[in-house]
Scaffold this active site. Structure first.
Site, PDB file in Angstrom:
ATOM      1  N   HIS A 270      60.912  38.326   7.203  1.00  9.49           N
ATOM      2  CA  HIS A 270      61.987  38.719   6.611  1.00  9.49           C
ATOM      3  C   HIS A 270      63.325  38.054   7.441  1.00  9.49           C
ATOM      4  O   HIS A 270      64.304  37.899   6.862  1.00  9.49           O
ATOM      5  CB  HIS A 270      62.454  40.247   6.382  1.00  9.49           C
ATOM      6  CG  HIS A 270      62.595  40.941   7.608  1.00  9.49           C
ATOM      7  ND1 HIS A 270      61.804  41.617   8.486  1.00  9.49           N
ATOM      8  CD2 HIS A 270      63.834  41.038   8.456  1.00  9.49           C
ATOM      9  CE1 HIS A 270      62.414  42.002   9.682  1.00  9.49           C
ATOM     10  NE2 HIS A 270      63.573  41.903   9.539  1.00  9.49           N
TER      11      HIS A 270
ATOM     12  N   ASP B 262      54.611  40.885   7.164  1.00  9.23           N
ATOM     13  CA  ASP B 262      55.979  40.457   7.583  1.00  9.23           C
ATOM     14  C   ASP B 262      56.190  39.510   8.856  1.00  9.23           C
ATOM     15  O   ASP B 262      56.780  39.750   9.748  1.00  9.23           O
ATOM     16  CB  ASP B 262      56.874  41.597   7.954  1.00  9.23           C
ATOM     17  CG  ASP B 262      58.479  41.449   7.591  1.00  9.23           C
ATOM     18  OD1 ASP B 262      58.732  40.445   7.420  1.00  9.23           O
ATOM     19  OD2 ASP B 262      59.161  42.208   8.333  1.00  9.23           O
TER      20      ASP B 262
ATOM     21  N   SER C 206      64.417  41.436  15.289  1.00 11.99           N
ATOM     22  CA  SER C 206      63.498  41.398  14.456  1.00 11.99           C
ATOM     23  C   SER C 206      62.713  40.126  14.741  1.00 11.99           C
ATOM     24  O   SER C 206      63.441  38.992  14.931  1.00 11.99           O
ATOM     25  CB  SER C 206      63.954  41.024  12.807  1.00 11.99           C
ATOM     26  OG  SER C 206      64.365  42.410  12.083  1.00 11.99           O
TER      27      SER C 206
END
Length: 498
Positions: A127, A157, A230
């Site tokens: 993402h 992911d 992230s």
């Protein structure tokens, strides 16, 4: 169950890509247990690791209105795609001139990543880079290198990048996330809010967390993870990568001490496959499964609720070829116990394609082991239809004690309820409110395919199976039903039926 919202990467002005944010929930306080004392310092651990962590920078080209702010300037960050489309149509109706093409603008965003090979391979979250036109990586010495995308795996992911450089880059080492225990120390390094090289520490708060994905097995930590973390690594106290920081649980988007990381036990095989093939190749068993509830366990004569109940076996798939049947409960796969339904997809996906593995199933109360040679997963295989059995002849029955009206399938009923010719079984024509059938979620239009793992073709056979259940001293019968093309097992208490 909290609502799940996946936000797009945030522009640079908002300091970092947004993470998966979950709505707040009330958590009961637990008494503290005896734990190892904190290290005197993490400095010696962190010093050689800092240079292995990078900032991932992306740019995305977006449309901007020539006569006012762009859509991205007037909509709140993270708005669902459906609402964005409605706003877009509204603005267009307000009079954007057709002859004036909308100018383009570039938004920049930041995330984290880490080097897994000195040749320039870098791991991050999918993402973080999803939809990016350009990707670059900034090292700790502020060197910026353009990056190419090797491959992505939205299911976990994860993404793998590659940079070209004439020097050897410092690389991380993979660790064994399966060896982590709840309470072990971990360290996260990343780029929260654009502040590169940020180190936080905490413990493994929980394991095996599921937040909505097919292969979820997240590590939970109280190490501070925020927007921009992230794709960054989670290290154990030996300086090995045991997780990839991916999501947070937060009402505000900021850290409240509940973060999630993809364990290295999953990530390592995904990254290796991306590097070798440019895609993830997973093992395929060829079954649709569902959770074994206590009620189903009683009806299936399991003793305790365990394993994964096979709702459908895909024709021609590995399971079908090996003799696995609808209604089998898979309790062991390749020598590993299947305690929960959610464990089986992860086990299968991580197994080498073409490998022959023993699978232990419980069928009508008896255990048996079959050998299955795994195939390769293809998303289209999930939509495979399963042919049924058709038996003509009109018959209806009202099982008033259970609140069920039943009818044998006829051509007229198939047309009325939109059922295919291949589907065989007994049609549910009525479910009375507040009845045992209603309590178990049965609906008009359901088709009962099996009862107690025995095929049924008319209402009398269904009633006979219910009676046999009671004669065996059991209160619960298991029904395999078809609803909207999907199959599932439903436990139905029949002990008080007429």
């Amino acid at each position: 169950m909290p609502n799940l919202t996946h936000f797009a990467a945030a522009p640079l002005r908002n300091l970092g890509p947004a993470l998966l944010v979950l709505a707040a929930a009330c958590l009961a306080a637990a008494s503290p247990a005896t734990a190892r004392s904190a290290p005197e310092s993490f400095a010696d651990l962190v010093e050689p690791l800092i240079d292995t962590v990078v900032n991932v920078q992306t740019s995305v080209t977006r449309s901007a209105r020539p006569d006012g702010p762009g859509l991205g300037d007037v909509l709140p960050e993270g708005i669902p795609d459906e609402l964005e489309e409605l706003f877009r149509e509204f603005l267009e109706r307000r009079g954007a001139p057709d002859e004036a093409p909308a100018p383009r603008r570039r938004d920049n965003a930041l995330g984290s990543g880490f080097i897994v090979d000195a040749e320039g391979y870098i791991v991050t979250n999918n993402h973080v880079i999803d939809g990016a036109d350009e990707i670059s990586v900034r090292l700790t010495d502020n060197t910026i290198l353009p990056a190419t995308l090797v491959g992505t795996d939205p299911a976990t992911d994860l993404a793998l990048l590659k940079v070209e450089t004439d020097r050897q880059l410092p690389a991380t080492r993979w660790g064994d996330s399966d060896a982590l225990r709840i309470g072990d120390w971990v360290v996260a390094i990343g780029n929260p809010f654009g502040l590169g090289g940020t180190v936080t520490a905490g413990i493994v708060s929980a394991r095996g967390r599921e937040i909505g994905g097919r292969y979820d097995d997240y590590l939970q930590t109280d190490a501070a993870i925020n927007r921009g973390n992230s794709g960054g690594p989670m290290f154990n106290i030996d300086g090995e990568v045991v997780g990839i920081n991916t999501a947070i649980f937060s009402p505000t988007g900021g850290s409240i001490g509940i973060g999630f990381a993809v364990p290295s036990a999953i990530a390592r095989s995904v990254i290796d496959s991306l590097r070798e093939h440019g895609e993830v190749r997973r093992g395929w068993l060829g079954v649709r499964i569902q959770t074994v509830t206590p009620e189903l366990a009683e009806g299936l004569r399991l003793g305790t609720a365990r394993g994964a109940l096979v709702a459908t076996v895909t024709p021609g798939g590995p399971a079908a070829e090996s003799g696995i049947e609808d209604g089998d409960v898979i309790v062991e796969f390749d020598g590993r116990l299947v305690e929960e339904m959610s464990e089986l997809p992860r086990m299968v996906a991580a197994t080498a394609i073409g490998k022959s593995v023993p699978v232990k199933v419980v069928r009508r109360g008896e255990e048996r082991t079959v050998q299955v040679e795994l195939g390769q997963l293809d998303e289209a295989q999930f939509a495979a239809a399963v042919p049924g059995r058709a038996q003509p002849g009109p018959e209806r029955e009202d099982l008033s004690g259970l609140g069920l009206g039943l009818a044998e399938l006829t051509e007229e009923l198939r047309q009325e309820y939109g059922l295919t010719e291949e589907l065989a079984g007994v049609l549910v024509t009525e479910v009375k409110p507040d009845s045992p059938a209603a309590e178990r979620g049965l609906r008009e239009g359901d088709v009962i395919i099996e009862v107690n793992q025995n095929p049924v073709g008319n209402p009398s056979e269904v009633a006979g199976e219910f009676e046999a259940t009671r004669e065996d001293g059991r209160n619960t019968a298991t029904l395999l039903i078809s609803r909207g093309g999907e199959r599932q097992w439903v436990p139905l208490r029949v002990g008080n039926s007429e």
